[in-house]
Design an enzyme around this catalytic site. Structure first.
Site: not given
Ligand code: ARG
Length: 478
Positions: A173, A294, A300, A307
């Protein structure tokens, strides 16, 4: 009345160059531009050319065995097809009138050997032809997928080998559950890929049924030796029913299922990596070659590969559902809806071949932060061990669970960790708690106790690593 030649007439000039068509005799007027545009599949099926040529060479031989072609005609056609293959290899591109790859090959064959080329399509339809070529294409794509899959598994195995002593939390969980060896976590992503490997193998076996000889729907009217053809083209089986054979795309569904399962597994790996690579977890650091920056935020470092892999999970699932949705409503036999099967199939295979090496590269350059992982293991995660301690003293697991639960609550109220509670609280929770109870709150001891086959204990993980190694070396599992 002046009559114009039918659009199917190869001699007809239409201003856009010579048109070469495989049909058209029964039409008076030519096709609308919008029909030609929507019907055309050459942009998608162009890549079938090696397989269509291979299938056509087999067919030319089968036609000779059936007495339809003389040995000389058959050989001229086969040599002509070699010439066509050379032109493709040299970069031959389709022209406007090439409806699909079969039409293009037929046109080029006519250019190579003249009129005798017109005999090749005897007793054959593009319906059995395209099913044959697509099956061969799938069989041909298996090797590269398997190679990339194995490469990713090898990266996982290398990490696992170096992480056997690293301790990290395992989550249920997404809440801290129990400590495990980090190698055990890494290999939890290895075995799903192994099942994917088997599924891909199965898909290639499923594809290995030869439809050629089924004609458009009712079977070829010529006595082509299908068994010889099967052997020549390297298929394992012959299709049993021509109606089924021309409309059967189960083998593509099998392949898309295998790929979407793989896509789903890559997506779950990616999700772990993204989470563990976040500053909040800090379990791993991504490297330079497989992360992006970025345009606005100079600090970043983004795990784009992971992804994209997660996104591919959705895309591959979409491919499978698109095909199944297409198939479910079709009447038997070939229907033109099926033309899109290849768009879906190729996109899924291209996608997985892009994603697999990128994921392998990104994973390979990850640096696991073993100290951070270990610090994330809090003593509360050994609550089950504490209950097991009581079980060892003869307490029922139910009672032990309740007693440890009361300790957990006490620690929560005191805003401390389980191992920070004073010893008298342990005694208060259950009379059987002795001074040695705290030893059961040690993460490594907890891991060591779970040495059951498939567990996270050191011997079990060592055996698991050996089994994984054996898989990659193609040796039977010890
Ligand atoms: N391009 C077609 C496809 O991919 C080939 C089969 C066409 N058959 C037909 N009867 N029009 O499905």
């Amino acid at each position: 009345m002046k009559s114009s030649p039918p659009p199917g007439d190869a001699s007809r000039g239409d201003g856009a160059g010579q048109r070469h068509k495989l049909w058209g005799g029964r039409f008076k007027a030519g096709p609308a531009a919008a029909l030609t545009a929507v019907n055309r599949s050459i942009e998608v099926d162009f890549r079938l050319w090696p397989y269509d040529i291979w299938g056509s060479q087999g067919w030319a031989e089968a036609l000779a065995s059936a007495g339809v072609l003389t040995a000389e005609e058959s050989s001229t056609i086969r040599i002509g097809l070699e010439g066509v293959a050379k032109r493709f290899e040299a970069g031959e591109l389709p022209i406007d009138s090439d409806e699909d790859v079969h039409t293009m090959i037929d046109r080029l064959l006519h250019e190579e050997i003249g009129d005798v080329a017109s005999k090749l399509h005897t007793g054959r339809s593009r319906n059995d032809q395209v099913a044959t070529a697509t099956r061969l294409w799938i069989i041909g794509s298996i090797d590269s997928i398997e190679t990339e899959l194995r490469a990713l598994q090898a990266v996982m195995l290398r990490h696992a080998e170096s992480l056997t002593d690293a301790v990290m939390p395992a989550y249920t969980h997404l809440q801290r559950a129990q400590p495990v060896s980090a190698a055990h976590w890494m290999l939890s992503h290895f075995w799903p890929l192994q099942r994917d490997y088997d599924r891909i193998m199965f898909a290639s076996i499923a594809a290995s049924s030869l439809p050629l000889g089924s004609g458009a729907i009712a079977g070829s009217a010529y006595r082509v030796p299908r068994e010889e053809l099967r052997e020549r083209l390297g298929f394992l089986r012959l299709s049993d029913n021509s109606i089924d054979a021309v409309g059967d795309r189960d083998f593509i569904a099998d392949m898309l299922y295998a790929i979407s399962m793989l896509g789903m597994h890559l997506s779950r790996l990616a999700e772990d990596m993204i989470l563990f690579g976040s500053s909040e977890f800090g379990f791993l650091r991504f490297g330079d070659a497989f992360t992006t920056g970025s345009s606005m935020m100079p600090q970043k470092r983004n795990p784009d590969v992971m992804e994209i892999a997660r996104g591919f999970g959705a895309r591959s699932l979409g491919a499978l559902t698109t095909l199944l949705a297409t198939l479910k409503g079709l009447p038997s036999g070939y229907n033109k809806d099926l033309q899109d099967d290849k768009r879906i199939l190729f996109d899924a295979v291209d996608g997985v071949l892009l994603v697999l090496p990128a994921v392998a590269g990104a994973l390979a350059e990850c640096a696991f932060q073993v100290d951070v992982m270990e610090r994330a293991v809090s003593s509360g995660m050994m609550a089950t061990d504490l209950a097991d301690y009581l079980v060892g003293k003869g307490v029922s697991f139910r009672d032990a669970h309740g007693a440890v639960g009361s300790l957990v609550r006490a620690a929560e109220e005191a805003e401390c960790e389980l191992d920070e509670l004073p010893p008298e609280r342990f005694k208060g929770a259950h009379a059987m708690f002795g001074a040695d109870a705290r030893e059961w709150l040690d993460a490594r001891a907890s891991i060591a106790r779970r040495d059951v086959a498939g567990g996270t204990g050191p011997n079990a993980v060592r055996k698991q690593i050996e089994a994984a190694r054996a898989v990659l070396e193609e040796k039977p599992e010890p």
